[in-house]
Design a protein around this motif. Structure first.
Motif, PDB file in Angstrom:
ATOM      1  N   GLU A   1      -3.530   3.384  -5.527  1.00  0.00           N
ATOM      2  CA  GLU A   1      -4.313   2.457  -6.123  1.00  0.00           C
ATOM      3  C   GLU A   1      -4.477   2.819  -7.975  1.00  0.00           C
TER       4      GLU A   1
ATOM      5  N   ASP B   1       0.837  -1.257  -0.062  1.00  0.00           N
ATOM      6  CA  ASP B   1      -0.086  -0.057   0.205  1.00  0.00           C
ATOM      7  C   ASP B   1       0.923   1.499   0.002  1.00  0.00           C
TER       8      ASP B   1
ATOM      9  N   TYR C   1       3.920  -3.938   4.630  1.00  0.00           N
ATOM     10  CA  TYR C   1       2.674  -3.404   5.293  1.00  0.00           C
ATOM     11  C   TYR C   1       3.359  -2.639   6.361  1.00  0.00           C
TER      12      TYR C   1
ATOM     13  N   LYS D   1      -4.021  -5.297   2.427  1.00  0.00           N
ATOM     14  CA  LYS D   1      -3.648  -5.063   1.245  1.00  0.00           C
ATOM     15  C   LYS D   1      -2.393  -5.983   0.880  1.00  0.00           C
TER      16      LYS D   1
ATOM     17  N   GLU E   1      -5.418  -2.083   7.441  1.00  0.00           N
ATOM     18  CA  GLU E   1      -5.873  -1.913   6.058  1.00  0.00           C
ATOM     19  C   GLU E   1      -4.640  -2.237   5.057  1.00  0.00           C
ATOM     20  N   SER E   2      -3.484  -1.884   5.402  1.00  0.00           N
ATOM     21  CA  SER E   2      -2.132  -2.231   4.568  1.00  0.00           C
ATOM     22  C   SER E   2      -1.684  -3.675   5.020  1.00  0.00           C
TER      23      SER E   2
ATOM     24  N   TYR F   1      -3.729  -9.168  -0.400  1.00  0.00           N
ATOM     25  CA  TYR F   1      -4.051  -9.215  -1.849  1.00  0.00           C
ATOM     26  C   TYR F   1      -2.858  -9.348  -2.608  1.00  0.00           C
TER      27      TYR F   1
END
Ligand code: GTP
Ligand code: MG
Length: 174
Positions: A72, A19, A92, A102, A98-99, A105
């Motif tokens: 993004e 991120d 991260y 991500k 949230e990171s 992901y």
């Protein structure tokens, strides 16, 4: 070989993913120049730097580092950088759950579309901000182990574990 020490020179394409704001560029700047920039600017597209390290067995490893942009709007460019990469470092920020999501992901995307023999490392950066920690060390290591990744927490700010990250990657090269 007549007592002459063998040297092996490896060249390794490495990509950093994660991120925006997790500290990818700061990790690279710390590793390559030994510096930290608290006013680091967001990366646009990607940037390239290289650094060579020597291992104890007189092997040298030249890392060719692609530091990608985490915003993004640049996500579609990532395959250009991870394709053909021997190593992926997924980063991260330990203060930002949230990171961490991500990062997971990116691991899945690499498992689907990266080289089958890619060496992957999971990095929890900003370990100096322990009073703001929201992602536990155990959560990082559990996820990494499940996915066959090397795990480390780093601080680009204090330099903690930055050289170790790259040394451990070098040891895991096929
Ligand atoms: P993108 O280029 O947008 O993908 O972001 P990035 O992951 O490259 O983040 P960058 O390295 O630019 O760092 C973002 C911010 O986090 C900067 O303000 C840094 O000073 C700060 N930062 C990076 N690493 C650390 C760290 O280890 N500790 C602390 N406290 N701050 C850090
Ligand atoms: Mg950056």
């Amino acid at each position: 070989n007549g007592g002459v020490t063998d040297t092996k020179n490896l060249r390794v394409k490495l990509v950093l993913l994660g991120d925006s704001g997790v500290g990818k560029s700061c990790i690279v700047l710390r590793f390559v120049r030994g510096q930290f920039d608290p006013t680091s600017k967001v990366t646009v597209g990607a940037s390239f730097l290289s650094q060579t390290i020597a291992l104890q067995d007189s092997t040298t490893v030249k890392f060719e580092i692609w530091d990608t942009a985490g915003q993004e709007r640049y996500a579609a460019l990532a395959p250009l950088y991870y394709r053909g990469a021997a190593v992926a470092v997924v980063v991260y920020d330990i203060t930002n759950p949230e990171s961490f999501a991500k990062a997971q992901y990116w691991v899945k995307e690499l498992q689907k579309h990266g080289s089958p023999d890619i060496v992957m490392a999971l990095v929890g950066n900003k370990a100096d901000l322990h009073e703001k920690r929201e992602v536990q060390f155990q959560d990082g290591i559990d996820y990494a182990e499940k996915n066959g990744m090397f795990f480390i927490e780093t601080s680009a700010k204090t330099a903690d574990n930055i050289n170790q990250l790259f040394e451990e990657i070098a040891k895991r090269l096929p």
